[in-house]
Design an enzyme around this catalytic site. Sequence first.
Site, short mmCIF file in Angstrom:
data_model
loop_
_atom_site.label_atom_id
_atom_site.label_comp_id
_atom_site.label_asym_id
_atom_site.label_seq_id
_atom_site.Cartn_x
_atom_site.Cartn_y
_atom_site.Cartn_z
N ASP A 1 9.91 -16.57 2.18
CA ASP A 1 10.04 -16.46 1.17
C ASP A 1 9.01 -16.33 0.12
O ASP A 1 9.11 -14.85 -0.62
CB ASP A 1 11.01 -17.98 0.74
N GLU B 1 12.77 -2.25 0.65
CA GLU B 1 11.49 -1.69 1.64
C GLU B 1 11.73 -3.24 2.11
O GLU B 1 11.32 -4.09 1.57
CB GLU B 1 10.18 -1.97 0.89
N ASP C 1 12.10 -17.67 -8.06
CA ASP C 1 12.62 -18.91 -7.60
C ASP C 1 14.21 -18.61 -7.34
O ASP C 1 15.27 -18.47 -8.68
CB ASP C 1 13.30 -20.04 -7.67
N GLY D 1 -2.76 10.97 23.30
CA GLY D 1 -1.94 12.53 24.34
C GLY D 1 -1.45 10.94 25.65
O GLY D 1 -0.85 11.96 26.27
N ASP E 1 1.34 15.77 22.30
CA ASP E 1 0.53 15.25 22.31
C ASP E 1 -0.42 15.11 23.35
O ASP E 1 -1.71 14.65 22.91
CB ASP E 1 1.16 13.55 22.07
N ASP F 1 6.22 -17.58 -7.09
CA ASP F 1 7.05 -16.58 -6.58
C ASP F 1 8.14 -17.03 -7.18
O ASP F 1 8.42 -18.41 -7.12
CB ASP F 1 7.44 -17.28 -4.92
N ASP G 1 11.65 -3.67 -3.69
CA ASP G 1 10.74 -3.80 -3.59
C ASP G 1 10.53 -5.36 -2.49
O ASP G 1 11.22 -5.95 -3.09
CB ASP G 1 9.35 -3.84 -3.91
N HIS H 1 12.09 -10.51 1.60
CA HIS H 1 11.36 -12.11 0.38
C HIS H 1 12.32 -12.47 -0.11
O HIS H 1 11.90 -13.97 -0.76
CB HIS H 1 10.15 -12.09 -0.05
#
Length: 488
Positions: A196, A263, A204, A302, A429, A202, A233, A237
């Site tokens: 969170d 995200e 609530d 590689g 690669d 933060d 965003d 969380h």
Amino acid sequence: MKETNDTMMQYFEWYMPNDCMLWKSLLNVGKDLKKLGINYLWLPPSFKSAGGINDTGYGVYDLYDMGEFMQKGSIRTKYGTKQEYLDAIKYLQRSGIKVLADIVLNHRFGADEKEEIIAYKVNPNNRNEVIGPYRTIEAWTKFKFPGRNNTYSDFNLDWSHFNGIDYDDRQKEHGIFRFYGKHWSDDVDKELGNYDYLMGCDVDFNNLDVVDDLFSWGKWFLNQTNVDGFRLDAIKHIRSSFYKRWLHDLKNETDKDLFTVGEYFSCNVDSLINYLQKNDEIDTLFDVPLHDHFKIASESQGHYDMRKLFEDTLVDKRPSKSVTFVDNHDTEPGQSLESWVKDWFKPLAYASILLRQEGIPCIFYGDYYGIPFKNIPPMKEILNIMLLARKYLAYGKQKDYLDDANIIGWTLEGDYYHQDSGMAVILSDGEGGCKCMNVGKNLANTILYDCTGNVKETVYVDKDGNGIFYVNGGSVSVWIKKDNMYNL
């Protein structure tokens, strides 16, 4: 039949100067981006942030100030004024580009006053574990927004609207402090016990006053800006039930089919799928597992097994829910989630998102225009080639040739509706080589060339659509019809 390929661009990077005038710059590039096939533009946060004109936008101070009030040392944000932001949105939409606003609701920074709060210190590696007894701390948690003076909203914030912070100003101590009587939300990512808490004050989401204000703000923001959707965003969380209700409510308030990309920064594809199952209002998530594969491959000298490039990624498991990307502002060198894909592999990675059928690819401003602050050159030339190839030619049935540890490829057969469409893509690669692949009937009996310019020779495709396609070492080649009508 797919009429056109959706393509997104993230139009900012972390180290842009504070006089970049980003909103105004869009008036000069919008039509050019549309010509390249960009039809979604993700713009950075428009809100006044704690760092004023030096803040990238994620240190949110006031959601109701988009560069309109004298706060944090200026009227404008790093990117410009509110009116410039609104003008840019209208111009882009007239140009045929849909605008995605970056929404940051998880945290706040830059409070106006301190408060005394009873809090517990918690273990940063297990946020469910309390360290020691509760105590009184001093924290910057009171937001009064004096410069705005209650315009648009009279809802101010204090400690009761947050559940934790990362600094005790009384003892000058950094740490994670959960406020007494508060608890972390359960419906979040379980990393570090409970994820969170991320940063700052933060928010609530268990506080009904907070939730009600965010619903009111969302309607206000849509009414003010008329954006076409959101980049959300830090959703790992925030309790998933909040965004499910928030988005459902906003979609009912508008006749727009709002597009959303979240995200959820996790390399575990199962975590992404689990979130999508909980929140069916989210259209897509960024494919972080695929980005991680690109990073690992670019660092493997590689020795990466290219057959596994797409395995256990969102574009593999839930292609319709995937926004694929190579890098972004968080993965840039020097940032908190730094995981930069090395330059030599970037063209291979971009071919792997731009020239395939699955997912919506997002190209990064810092790759396209470069990052001068970090001496990273632009990739504009090669990306323009791939963007145009995607816009005009990347259609039809896809056939994969993911059958070698170093050299893989795929073909797109083209379709009736896009003249000269279809292609063969091959990348390595390790050492260079070749692969026999079938491009289908649309390109049968034609000559193809590598539009990247990496391989100079041409390839003849026989009457059945078969050809032998070449690639140089540590490189990618994109084979399209020679003398095609688009002059690619």
